[in-house]
Design a protein around this motif. Structure first.
Motif, PDB file in Angstrom:
ATOM      1  N   ALA A  72       0.834  -1.201   0.000  1.00  0.00           N
ATOM      2  CA  ALA A  72       0.000   0.000   0.000  1.00  0.00           C
ATOM      3  C   ALA A  72       0.875   1.260   0.000  1.00  0.00           C
ATOM      4  O   ALA A  72       0.528   2.270  -0.614  1.00  0.00           O
ATOM      5  CB  ALA A  72      -0.922  -0.015   1.209  1.00  0.00           C
ATOM      6  N   ARG A  73       2.015   1.169   0.677  1.00  0.00           N
ATOM      7  CA  ARG A  73       2.871   2.354   0.799  1.00  0.00           C
ATOM      8  C   ARG A  73       3.784   2.528  -0.418  1.00  0.00           C
ATOM      9  O   ARG A  73       4.004   3.648  -0.869  1.00  0.00           O
ATOM     10  CB  ARG A  73       3.727   2.206   2.069  1.00  0.00           C
ATOM     11  CG  ARG A  73       4.475   3.463   2.473  1.00  0.00           C
ATOM     12  CD  ARG A  73       5.015   3.357   3.884  1.00  0.00           C
ATOM     13  NE  ARG A  73       3.959   3.083   4.835  1.00  0.00           N
ATOM     14  CZ  ARG A  73       4.064   2.213   5.846  1.00  0.00           C
ATOM     15  NH1 ARG A  73       5.169   1.545   6.040  1.00  0.00           N
ATOM     16  NH2 ARG A  73       3.059   2.024   6.671  1.00  0.00           N
ATOM     17  N   HIS A  74       4.311   1.412  -0.936  1.00  0.00           N
ATOM     18  CA  HIS A  74       5.408   1.532  -1.908  1.00  0.00           C
ATOM     19  C   HIS A  74       5.062   1.052  -3.319  1.00  0.00           C
ATOM     20  O   HIS A  74       5.922   1.074  -4.192  1.00  0.00           O
ATOM     21  CB  HIS A  74       6.620   0.738  -1.408  1.00  0.00           C
ATOM     22  CG  HIS A  74       7.110   1.182  -0.069  1.00  0.00           C
ATOM     23  ND1 HIS A  74       7.572   2.461   0.171  1.00  0.00           N
ATOM     24  CD2 HIS A  74       7.182   0.531   1.124  1.00  0.00           C
ATOM     25  CE1 HIS A  74       7.927   2.576   1.444  1.00  0.00           C
ATOM     26  NE2 HIS A  74       7.696   1.423   2.039  1.00  0.00           N
ATOM     27  N   ALA A  75       3.845   0.573  -3.529  1.00  0.00           N
ATOM     28  CA  ALA A  75       3.503   0.046  -4.858  1.00  0.00           C
ATOM     29  C   ALA A  75       2.090   0.469  -5.223  1.00  0.00           C
ATOM     30  O   ALA A  75       1.241   0.681  -4.351  1.00  0.00           O
ATOM     31  CB  ALA A  75       3.615  -1.478  -4.866  1.00  0.00           C
ATOM     32  N   ALA A  76       1.868   0.568  -6.528  1.00  0.00           N
ATOM     33  CA  ALA A  76       0.547   0.993  -6.990  1.00  0.00           C
ATOM     34  C   ALA A  76      -0.191  -0.145  -7.666  1.00  0.00           C
ATOM     35  O   ALA A  76      -1.335   0.012  -8.075  1.00  0.00           O
ATOM     36  CB  ALA A  76       0.707   2.159  -7.969  1.00  0.00           C
ATOM     37  N   GLY A  77       0.462  -1.315  -7.787  1.00  0.00           N
ATOM     38  CA  GLY A  77      -0.145  -2.408  -8.537  1.00  0.00           C
ATOM     39  C   GLY A  77      -0.667  -3.511  -7.648  1.00  0.00           C
ATOM     40  O   GLY A  77      -0.779  -3.370  -6.423  1.00  0.00           O
ATOM     41  N   GLN A  88       4.147 -11.918  -6.151  1.00  0.00           N
ATOM     42  CA  GLN A  88       4.933 -10.805  -6.663  1.00  0.00           C
ATOM     43  C   GLN A  88       4.132  -9.518  -6.568  1.00  0.00           C
ATOM     44  O   GLN A  88       2.917  -9.496  -6.729  1.00  0.00           O
ATOM     45  CB  GLN A  88       5.479 -11.059  -8.058  1.00  0.00           C
ATOM     46  CG  GLN A  88       4.503 -11.440  -9.123  1.00  0.00           C
ATOM     47  CD  GLN A  88       5.222 -11.928 -10.380  1.00  0.00           C
ATOM     48  OE1 GLN A  88       6.359 -12.404 -10.330  1.00  0.00           O
ATOM     49  NE2 GLN A  88       4.569 -11.800 -11.504  1.00  0.00           N
ATOM     50  N   VAL A  89       4.884  -8.467  -6.267  1.00  0.00           N
ATOM     51  CA  VAL A  89       4.296  -7.139  -6.107  1.00  0.00           C
ATOM     52  C   VAL A  89       4.507  -6.381  -7.403  1.00  0.00           C
ATOM     53  O   VAL A  89       5.639  -6.259  -7.886  1.00  0.00           O
ATOM     54  CB  VAL A  89       4.989  -6.381  -4.947  1.00  0.00           C
ATOM     55  CG1 VAL A  89       4.395  -4.980  -4.808  1.00  0.00           C
ATOM     56  CG2 VAL A  89       4.872  -7.160  -3.657  1.00  0.00           C
ATOM     57  N   ARG A  90       3.435  -5.875  -7.981  1.00  0.00           N
ATOM     58  CA  ARG A  90       3.533  -5.110  -9.229  1.00  0.00           C
ATOM     59  C   ARG A  90       3.446  -3.617  -8.909  1.00  0.00           C
ATOM     60  O   ARG A  90       2.908  -3.211  -7.880  1.00  0.00           O
ATOM     61  CB  ARG A  90       2.391  -5.476 -10.180  1.00  0.00           C
ATOM     62  CG  ARG A  90       2.342  -6.936 -10.588  1.00  0.00           C
ATOM     63  CD  ARG A  90       1.515  -7.114 -11.848  1.00  0.00           C
ATOM     64  NE  ARG A  90       2.204  -6.545 -12.990  1.00  0.00           N
ATOM     65  CZ  ARG A  90       3.011  -7.241 -13.801  1.00  0.00           C
ATOM     66  NH1 ARG A  90       3.195  -8.532 -13.605  1.00  0.00           N
ATOM     67  NH2 ARG A  90       3.620  -6.641 -14.816  1.00  0.00           N
ATOM     68  N   GLY A  91       3.968  -2.836  -9.831  1.00  0.00           N
ATOM     69  CA  GLY A  91       3.799  -1.382  -9.725  1.00  0.00           C
ATOM     70  C   GLY A  91       4.582  -0.751  -8.595  1.00  0.00           C
ATOM     71  O   GLY A  91       4.115   0.235  -7.994  1.00  0.00           O
ATOM     72  N   VAL A  92       5.786  -1.286  -8.286  1.00  0.00           N
ATOM     73  CA  VAL A  92       6.612  -0.657  -7.251  1.00  0.00           C
ATOM     74  C   VAL A  92       6.976   0.755  -7.724  1.00  0.00           C
ATOM     75  O   VAL A  92       7.400   0.965  -8.866  1.00  0.00           O
ATOM     76  CB  VAL A  92       7.886  -1.484  -6.983  1.00  0.00           C
ATOM     77  CG1 VAL A  92       8.748  -0.813  -5.918  1.00  0.00           C
ATOM     78  CG2 VAL A  92       7.510  -2.903  -6.560  1.00  0.00           C
ATOM     79  N   ALA A  99      13.047   0.883   0.124  1.00  0.00           N
ATOM     80  CA  ALA A  99      12.132   0.884   1.284  1.00  0.00           C
ATOM     81  C   ALA A  99      11.241  -0.357   1.263  1.00  0.00           C
ATOM     82  O   ALA A  99      10.974  -0.962   2.312  1.00  0.00           O
ATOM     83  CB  ALA A  99      11.283   2.150   1.268  1.00  0.00           C
ATOM     84  N   LEU A 100      10.791  -0.751   0.080  1.00  0.00           N
ATOM     85  CA  LEU A 100       9.966  -1.962  -0.017  1.00  0.00           C
ATOM     86  C   LEU A 100      10.775  -3.175   0.418  1.00  0.00           C
ATOM     87  O   LEU A 100      10.309  -4.007   1.214  1.00  0.00           O
ATOM     88  CB  LEU A 100       9.455  -2.148  -1.450  1.00  0.00           C
ATOM     89  CG  LEU A 100       8.665  -3.441  -1.664  1.00  0.00           C
ATOM     90  CD1 LEU A 100       7.324  -3.396  -0.945  1.00  0.00           C
ATOM     91  CD2 LEU A 100       8.443  -3.722  -3.154  1.00  0.00           C
TER      92      LEU A 100
END
Ligand code: SF4
Length: 503
Positions: A72-77, A88-92, A99-100
């Motif tokens: 929520a803080r570091h990615a938009a995807g 996997q986290v998208r949209g970093v 920071a992520l």
């Protein structure tokens, strides 16, 4: 593996100088790779992409909350579930990579601290330790009533060995192991570089093993029926497409030493450009590899001819990933659901953590079908958990068409994609007939799945696809139609389903 990595470029903040000051053994130099990892965020069309390898597919509720907060803080995807039971986290966001990573490492994700990752998470040694954590087990390990062996402790031992042996840094991040405990909920059609499968022998359990493929299943021994990804009879299947013959068997206690010996053998014999076991087998027979591996173990390591026709005993049933299924022992079940096309948002991940903590054992188990299991749900709590999953938008019934569709990131996330596969898959879901499984791929790299789906729609242009039917040949199978719109593809699937029913 999931695909945006294939066109991705490493984020500059994580590019490193020579690793020679970190890893003394020349053989331990990590292979250059564009694959994402927790410590190597790569660029994709929709932002940075960070892959988090989960030991045994398991994530604690506390880790899930930390991951949701970090996203929520570091990615938009979205948070994506992968076909190797990872996330996997998208949209970093640009500039938020470090920071992520720090937040994820603080949550205990990534390589274990003794590998050096916690102290220096961006060193080549730590990146290499993260890269090699590729051991797949059943999401129902330790719970499945059909299991012959609880693979979780052995999986932990293998992960520990993979991370601590510096020479394994030279393995490709794709190099992967399968540890099959004999569960019915098991992905055993997914090729691995080394596979090991529990087998009940008169004097106890042994692990039968083979190279560059999957354990042969009983359906390959002549049974006319193959099963598809949902556990339904697969009318497009050709048996044993990726299965490879068993070579020998070892005691469970010998598994770590065997794997270590086989990986050393790979590193010592494989040419510099060979990344997978199948490449090594192209130039060496399996007996030669066993002969080489023998120098590293104290038990006999030769091919056992009596295993030439060995088959996995329990038929795998992927439909057990969805809904409610009793566990070994009384009074508890695992409850599973599948997020739409394998994507969650941070709020949904937080809610899953809360469900697990309130009604289960405080852990989530992700599956290689891009779904999630909540283990240890007491019978009285099952309705609340099912209702919670449905409220979050997860499918819990294999009859739901969306559970029979997979799609890569598509043009919204990947520059290589010729079509918006995710949006087109949603349109197709509205018309997909029963018993038809489809993979939509934005290009031929097939990032969304490592196995050949019964039907593949390969993007040719925005909104247009070539249709392939699995027939045992390499790749997607036989091309049966070109340049179909989604509606034309749906018409064709309806005709195919009718003709299969009529037959
Ligand atoms: S278009 Fe799809 S299959 Fe091709 S590289 Fe991108 S994500 Fe992978």
């Amino acid at each position: 593996m999931l695909g945006p990595s294939r066109d991705a470029k490493p984020v500059s903040v994580l590019n490193h100088a020579s690793p020679s000051t970190i890893v003394s053994n020349a053989a331990a130099t990590p292979r250059p790779s564009a694959c994402p990892g927790l410590l190597r965020i790569v660029a994709a069309r929709d932002g940075g992409l960070c892959r988090i390898k989960l030991p045994g597919g398991e994530l604690s509720a506390a880790q899930a909350r930390a991951l949701a907060d970090a996203c929520a803080r570091h990615a938009a995807g979205a948070i994506e579930l992968t076909n190797r039971a990872n996330l996997q986290v998208r949209g970093v966001k640009p500039g938020d990579e470090a920071a992520l990573i720090a937040a994820l490492v603080a949550a205990g994700l990534g390589p274990r601290p003794s590998s050096g990752a916690a102290k220096a998470p961006d060193t080549p040694a730590a990146i290499a330790a993260d890269d090699v954590r590729n051991v797949m087990i059943s999401p129902a390990a330790g719970r499945d009533p059909s299991a012959l062996f609880d693979t979780r402790p052995l999986c932990a031992d293998l992960l520990s060995m993979l991370q601590s042996e510096t020479r394994f840094a030279a393995l490709s991040p794709k190099f992967a192991l399968l540890l099959d405990g004999g569960e019915r909920l098991a992905r055993v059609d997914h090729p691995h570089d080394v596979w090991l499968a529990a087998s009940q022998e008169p004097d106890g359990v042994r692990f039968v093993f083979g190279l560059a493929g999957c354990p042969p299943a009983s359906a390959c021994a002549g049974s006319p029926t193959q099963y598809d990804d949902t556990g339904s009879p697969d009318l497009a299947a050709k048996p044993g497409a990726h299965s490879t013959a068993a070579l020998a068997a070892v005691l469970p206690s010998q598994v770590p030493a065997l794997v270590r010996a086989l990986l050393f053998t790979f590193l010592e014999l494989a040419p510099a450009d060979a990344t997978r076991m199948r490449h090594l087998l192209a130039g060496h027979c399996a007996d030669a590899l066993l002969h080489h591996a023998q120098r590293y173990v104290h038990f006999p390591l030769t091919r056992d001819a009596s295993l030439a026709h060995w088959r996995r005993a329990a038929p795998a049933d992927a439909s057990l990933r969805l809904g409610v299924h009793p566990q070994r022992g009384p009074g508890a079940s695992h409850v599973g659901g599948q997020p739409t096309l394998g994507r969650l948002d941070a709020g949904a991940l937080r809610a899953l953590a809360a469900l697990s903590q309130q009604h289960g054992n405080g852990t989530l188990r992700f599956t290689p079908w891009q779904s999630v299991l909540l283990p240890d749900i007491a019978t009285h709590a099952v309705p609340a958990v099912l209702s919670g999953l449905t409220t979050l938008g997860l499918a819990t019934d294999p009859a739901q068409a969306i559970t029979r569709l997979i799609a890569c990131a598509g043009s919204s996330g990947c520059a290589k994609s010729l079509a918006d596969t995710k949006a087109d898959a949603l349109r197709l879901a509205a018309r997909l007939p029963d018993g038809v499984d489809v993979h939509l791929s934005g290009c031929s790299r097939s990032c969304a799945t490592a196995h050949c789906a019964p039907y593949t729609l390969l993007a040719a242009a925005p909104g247009l696809y070539d249709l392939y039917r699995r027939d045992g040949r390499p790749g997607f199978g036989q091309c049966v139609a070109r340049q179909l719109t989604i509606d034309q593809a749906a018409d064709m699937f309806e005709r195919l389903a009718r003709s299969n029913t009529d037959a």
